[in-house]
Design a protein around this motif. Structure first.
Motif, PDB file in Angstrom:
ATOM      1  N   ASP A 279     -19.939  10.813 -16.793  1.00 67.18           N
ATOM      2  CA  ASP A 279     -20.173   9.419 -16.417  1.00 67.18           C
ATOM      3  C   ASP A 279     -21.492   8.972 -17.021  1.00 67.18           C
ATOM      4  O   ASP A 279     -22.566   9.260 -16.499  1.00 67.18           O
ATOM      5  CB  ASP A 279     -20.207   9.296 -14.887  1.00 67.18           C
ATOM      6  N   ARG A 280     -21.422   8.248 -18.123  1.00 69.79           N
ATOM      7  CA  ARG A 280     -22.636   7.819 -18.821  1.00 69.79           C
ATOM      8  C   ARG A 280     -23.341   6.679 -18.104  1.00 69.79           C
ATOM      9  O   ARG A 280     -24.403   6.229 -18.524  1.00 69.79           O
ATOM     10  CB  ARG A 280     -22.297   7.414 -20.254  1.00 69.79           C
ATOM     11  N   GLY A 281     -22.742   6.179 -17.027  1.00 69.56           N
ATOM     12  CA  GLY A 281     -23.404   5.137 -16.248  1.00 69.56           C
ATOM     13  C   GLY A 281     -24.536   5.685 -15.402  1.00 69.56           C
ATOM     14  O   GLY A 281     -25.410   4.939 -14.958  1.00 69.56           O
ATOM     15  N   ASN A 282     -24.534   6.991 -15.158  1.00 68.20           N
ATOM     16  CA  ASN A 282     -25.592   7.647 -14.390  1.00 68.20           C
ATOM     17  C   ASN A 282     -26.634   8.259 -15.314  1.00 68.20           C
ATOM     18  O   ASN A 282     -26.476   8.286 -16.534  1.00 68.20           O
ATOM     19  CB  ASN A 282     -25.002   8.748 -13.501  1.00 68.20           C
ATOM     20  N   ASP A 283     -27.700   8.752 -14.714  1.00 73.53           N
ATOM     21  CA  ASP A 283     -28.669   9.562 -15.441  1.00 73.53           C
ATOM     22  C   ASP A 283     -27.956  10.787 -16.010  1.00 73.53           C
ATOM     23  O   ASP A 283     -27.045  11.325 -15.389  1.00 73.53           O
ATOM     24  CB  ASP A 283     -29.790   9.986 -14.479  1.00 73.53           C
ATOM     25  N   GLU A 284     -28.338  11.221 -17.215  1.00 75.58           N
ATOM     26  CA  GLU A 284     -27.619  12.303 -17.893  1.00 75.58           C
ATOM     27  C   GLU A 284     -27.576  13.570 -17.050  1.00 75.58           C
ATOM     28  O   GLU A 284     -26.524  14.226 -16.967  1.00 75.58           O
ATOM     29  CB  GLU A 284     -28.263  12.584 -19.249  1.00 75.58           C
ATOM     30  N   LEU A 285     -28.692  13.936 -16.418  1.00 78.59           N
ATOM     31  CA  LEU A 285     -28.716  15.136 -15.596  1.00 78.59           C
ATOM     32  C   LEU A 285     -27.806  14.965 -14.376  1.00 78.59           C
ATOM     33  O   LEU A 285     -27.060  15.879 -14.013  1.00 78.59           O
ATOM     34  CB  LEU A 285     -30.153  15.443 -15.154  1.00 78.59           C
ATOM     35  N   GLN A 286     -27.846  13.781 -13.763  1.00 77.60           N
ATOM     36  CA  GLN A 286     -26.990  13.516 -12.612  1.00 77.60           C
ATOM     37  C   GLN A 286     -25.520  13.534 -13.011  1.00 77.60           C
ATOM     38  O   GLN A 286     -24.664  14.044 -12.277  1.00 77.60           O
ATOM     39  CB  GLN A 286     -27.343  12.149 -12.002  1.00 77.60           C
ATOM     40  N   ALA A 287     -25.212  12.989 -14.193  1.00 76.99           N
ATOM     41  CA  ALA A 287     -23.832  13.002 -14.684  1.00 76.99           C
ATOM     42  C   ALA A 287     -23.340  14.427 -14.882  1.00 76.99           C
ATOM     43  O   ALA A 287     -22.190  14.754 -14.540  1.00 76.99           O
ATOM     44  CB  ALA A 287     -23.747  12.216 -15.996  1.00 76.99           C
TER      45      ALA A 287
ATOM     46  N   ILE B 214     -12.754  16.999 -17.949  1.00 76.14           N
ATOM     47  CA  ILE B 214     -13.732  16.305 -17.112  1.00 76.14           C
ATOM     48  C   ILE B 214     -14.699  15.564 -18.025  1.00 76.14           C
ATOM     49  O   ILE B 214     -15.459  16.192 -18.772  1.00 76.14           O
ATOM     50  CB  ILE B 214     -14.491  17.287 -16.206  1.00 76.14           C
ATOM     51  N   THR B 215     -14.675  14.252 -17.990  1.00 76.17           N
ATOM     52  CA  THR B 215     -15.562  13.452 -18.838  1.00 76.17           C
ATOM     53  C   THR B 215     -16.829  13.105 -18.071  1.00 76.17           C
ATOM     54  O   THR B 215     -16.825  12.977 -16.839  1.00 76.17           O
ATOM     55  CB  THR B 215     -14.871  12.160 -19.304  1.00 76.17           C
TER      56      THR B 215
ATOM     57  N   CYS C  52     -10.073  24.430 -17.998  1.00 79.24           N
ATOM     58  CA  CYS C  52     -10.924  23.256 -17.795  1.00 79.24           C
ATOM     59  C   CYS C  52     -11.837  23.038 -19.003  1.00 79.24           C
ATOM     60  O   CYS C  52     -12.535  23.954 -19.445  1.00 79.24           O
ATOM     61  CB  CYS C  52     -11.776  23.413 -16.542  1.00 79.24           C
ATOM     62  N   ILE C  53     -11.834  21.815 -19.503  1.00 80.37           N
ATOM     63  CA  ILE C  53     -12.716  21.395 -20.588  1.00 80.37           C
ATOM     64  C   ILE C  53     -13.679  20.372 -20.006  1.00 80.37           C
ATOM     65  O   ILE C  53     -13.262  19.385 -19.411  1.00 80.37           O
ATOM     66  CB  ILE C  53     -11.917  20.779 -21.754  1.00 80.37           C
ATOM     67  N   VAL C  54     -14.989  20.607 -20.158  1.00 77.53           N
ATOM     68  CA  VAL C  54     -15.996  19.773 -19.510  1.00 77.53           C
ATOM     69  C   VAL C  54     -16.919  19.158 -20.559  1.00 77.53           C
ATOM     70  O   VAL C  54     -17.387  19.841 -21.480  1.00 77.53           O
ATOM     71  CB  VAL C  54     -16.835  20.590 -18.510  1.00 77.53           C
ATOM     72  N   GLU C  55     -17.160  17.855 -20.411  1.00 71.58           N
ATOM     73  CA  GLU C  55     -18.134  17.172 -21.267  1.00 71.58           C
ATOM     74  C   GLU C  55     -19.498  17.252 -20.602  1.00 71.58           C
ATOM     75  O   GLU C  55     -19.678  16.813 -19.469  1.00 71.58           O
ATOM     76  CB  GLU C  55     -17.732  15.712 -21.473  1.00 71.58           C
ATOM     77  N   ILE C  56     -20.480  17.823 -21.323  1.00 72.32           N
ATOM     78  CA  ILE C  56     -21.847  17.977 -20.823  1.00 72.32           C
ATOM     79  C   ILE C  56     -22.792  17.210 -21.743  1.00 72.32           C
ATOM     80  O   ILE C  56     -22.676  17.282 -22.973  1.00 72.32           O
ATOM     81  CB  ILE C  56     -22.246  19.463 -20.745  1.00 72.32           C
ATOM     82  N   LEU C  57     -23.731  16.486 -21.131  1.00 74.29           N
ATOM     83  CA  LEU C  57     -24.650  15.652 -21.911  1.00 74.29           C
ATOM     84  C   LEU C  57     -25.964  16.351 -22.232  1.00 74.29           C
ATOM     85  O   LEU C  57     -26.535  16.133 -23.312  1.00 74.29           O
ATOM     86  CB  LEU C  57     -24.938  14.347 -21.144  1.00 74.29           C
ATOM     87  N   THR C  58     -26.466  17.176 -21.328  1.00 74.23           N
ATOM     88  CA  THR C  58     -27.747  17.858 -21.547  1.00 74.23           C
ATOM     89  C   THR C  58     -27.513  19.317 -21.914  1.00 74.23           C
ATOM     90  O   THR C  58     -26.669  19.983 -21.312  1.00 74.23           O
ATOM     91  CB  THR C  58     -28.626  17.782 -20.281  1.00 74.23           C
ATOM     92  N   ALA C  59     -28.281  19.797 -22.880  1.00 75.78           N
ATOM     93  CA  ALA C  59     -28.103  21.174 -23.367  1.00 75.78           C
ATOM     94  C   ALA C  59     -28.409  22.201 -22.275  1.00 75.78           C
ATOM     95  O   ALA C  59     -27.821  23.287 -22.257  1.00 75.78           O
ATOM     96  CB  ALA C  59     -29.000  21.410 -24.580  1.00 75.78           C
TER      97      ALA C  59
ATOM     98  N   ILE D 181     -17.933  20.701 -24.072  1.00 79.88           N
ATOM     99  CA  ILE D 181     -18.143  19.761 -25.174  1.00 79.88           C
ATOM    100  C   ILE D 181     -19.496  19.100 -24.987  1.00 79.88           C
ATOM    101  O   ILE D 181     -19.718  18.388 -24.004  1.00 79.88           O
ATOM    102  CB  ILE D 181     -17.030  18.694 -25.211  1.00 79.88           C
ATOM    103  N   GLN D 182     -20.416  19.342 -25.928  1.00 76.22           N
ATOM    104  CA  GLN D 182     -21.730  18.710 -25.893  1.00 76.22           C
ATOM    105  C   GLN D 182     -21.656  17.421 -26.715  1.00 76.22           C
ATOM    106  O   GLN D 182     -21.930  17.407 -27.914  1.00 76.22           O
ATOM    107  CB  GLN D 182     -22.796  19.651 -26.446  1.00 76.22           C
ATOM    108  N   SER D 183     -21.293  16.346 -26.056  1.00 73.93           N
ATOM    109  CA  SER D 183     -21.060  15.097 -26.775  1.00 73.93           C
ATOM    110  C   SER D 183     -22.324  14.551 -27.417  1.00 73.93           C
ATOM    111  O   SER D 183     -22.283  14.004 -28.525  1.00 73.93           O
ATOM    112  CB  SER D 183     -20.458  14.052 -25.828  1.00 73.93           C
ATOM    113  N   ASN D 184     -23.474  14.699 -26.750  1.00 71.67           N
ATOM    114  CA  ASN D 184     -24.725  14.221 -27.352  1.00 71.67           C
ATOM    115  C   ASN D 184     -25.086  15.008 -28.603  1.00 71.67           C
ATOM    116  O   ASN D 184     -25.602  14.455 -29.580  1.00 71.67           O
ATOM    117  CB  ASN D 184     -25.869  14.311 -26.338  1.00 71.67           C
ATOM    118  N   LYS D 185     -24.788  16.301 -28.583  1.00 70.10           N
ATOM    119  CA  LYS D 185     -25.062  17.131 -29.760  1.00 70.10           C
ATOM    120  C   LYS D 185     -24.160  16.721 -30.921  1.00 70.10           C
ATOM    121  O   LYS D 185     -24.606  16.661 -32.074  1.00 70.10           O
ATOM    122  CB  LYS D 185     -24.844  18.609 -29.413  1.00 70.10           C
TER     123      LYS D 185
END
Length: 328
Positions: free
Chosen positions: A187-195, A184-185, A215-222, A237-241
């Motif tokens: 969506d960087r088009g939305n707000d990070e929390l909303q994504a 699950i990637t 399931c492997i999930v990309e999360i933007l906020t810690a 996967i914490q891509s921002n980190k």
């Protein structure tokens, strides 16, 4: 009873109905011409052969009716049969085009086993799909996205499904019960929390339908990492980190891009993990490392439970259920 047969006939697909009527026409006229001109058409098969060739406008000329009734029968066959034959092939062509359009537009469910499901179309999923389909034995990939109108990847190993990842109907089209993994990637088009919220809702939908799929999930906020794990994520996967690690390394390096080069090597599947063998349990890290070096592998660390230990001291003892982190 006849009414039931007629209703059942009407429920058949249009292509089947036209074909059935055309075959009935061929049989009727083929048998009729045999009895009208038995000398010209010695067998019923010869009559049916003539009917098919005539109705299809091929006209070999090997069988030709000579009597008035025979020619009248041929005339009726031409007027009636050509219409059904044309309708059949026209409907067949239209059905093929419609099926191809539906497949390209992501309206056809996937049927298979051992496939990877990727949810969300972006540059990360584009690069990942390119890597997975470029190997010698590609694995089947099911791409799910609601923003695309058609399959963006021209590969027979990529099946596209158009729809929202958090909707049951969309997920079921991917044959989730037989999938190997789901990615699950974000969506960087939305707000990070909303994504992250959207990713977690998608994860809950998938786990609700099939608990055993990984399931492997990309999360933007810690802050949402814990929630993703609570929702059933097997890996987060914490891509921002990861991006910040690259930036910090670049700030403190001499511009040599060392970390980038190492990660590029990892992209070629050179880093892998293996369960420790029974004969290696109780040995020191240095002993196992030397044995693996002789076989062309570099042991860089141990994965023990939820803890990853990189480059431990040589006297570090290997225990049962340890995962060896190897670099090929």
């Amino acid at each position: 009873m006849p009414n039931r047969v007629y209703i059942s006939f009407l429920r058949l697909p249009l292509l089947v109905r036209i074909l059935a009527i055309a075959l009935l026409v061929f049989l009727t006229f083929g048998i009729s011409i045999h009895f009208l001109e038995p000398e010209t058409f010695p067998s019923i098969f010869d009559g049916i052969w003539w009917a098919i060739i005539t109705a299809s406008t091929v006209g070999y000329g090997d069988y030709v009716p000579h009597s008035f009734l025979g020619r009248l029968t041929a005339l009726v066959l031409i007027l009636l049969g050509v219409g059904f034959v044309s309708s059949y092939f026209g409907t067949l062509a239209a059905a093929a085009v419609t099926k191809q359009d539906a497949f390209s537009e992501g309206r056809i469910p996937f049927k298979g086993t051992g496939h990877i499901i990727i949810i969300g179309w972006n540059e990360r999923s584009r690069e990942l799909i390119h890597k997975l389909t470029s190997v010698s034995i590609p694995q089947m990939i099911v791409l799910i996205d609601e923003t695309l109108e058609a399959n963006p990847v021209k590969s027979r190993f990529v099946h596209f499904i158009q729809g929202k990842g958090h909707v049951d109907e969309t997920i079921l089209k991917s044959d989730i019960q037989h999938a190997e993994k789901v990615l699950i990637t974000a969506d960087r088009g939305n707000d990070e929390l909303q994504a992250d919220m959207n990713s977690i809702i998608t994860l809950l939908t998938i786990k609700g339908l099939c608990t055993q799929v990984k399931c492997i999930v990309e999360i933007l906020t810690a802050e949402q990492v814990v929630n993703a794990l609570r929702a059933g994520a097997d890996e987060v996967i914490q891509s921002n980190k990861l991006t910040s690690v690259f930036m910090v390394n670049s700030l403190h390096s001499n511009g040599d891009g060392l970390l980038s080069n190492v990660v590029h090597q990892l992209q070629e599947r050179r880093l892998s993990s293996f369960l420790v063998k029974e004969q290696d349990i109780g040995k020191s890290f240095g002993e196992v490392c030397q044995e693996l070096l002789n076989r062309g592998f570099l042991l860089i660390g141990i994965n023990r439970g939820e803890e990853t230990i990189l480059n431990p001291i040589h006297s570090f003892k290997i225990e049962e259920n340890d995962q060896l982190l190897l670099f090929k």
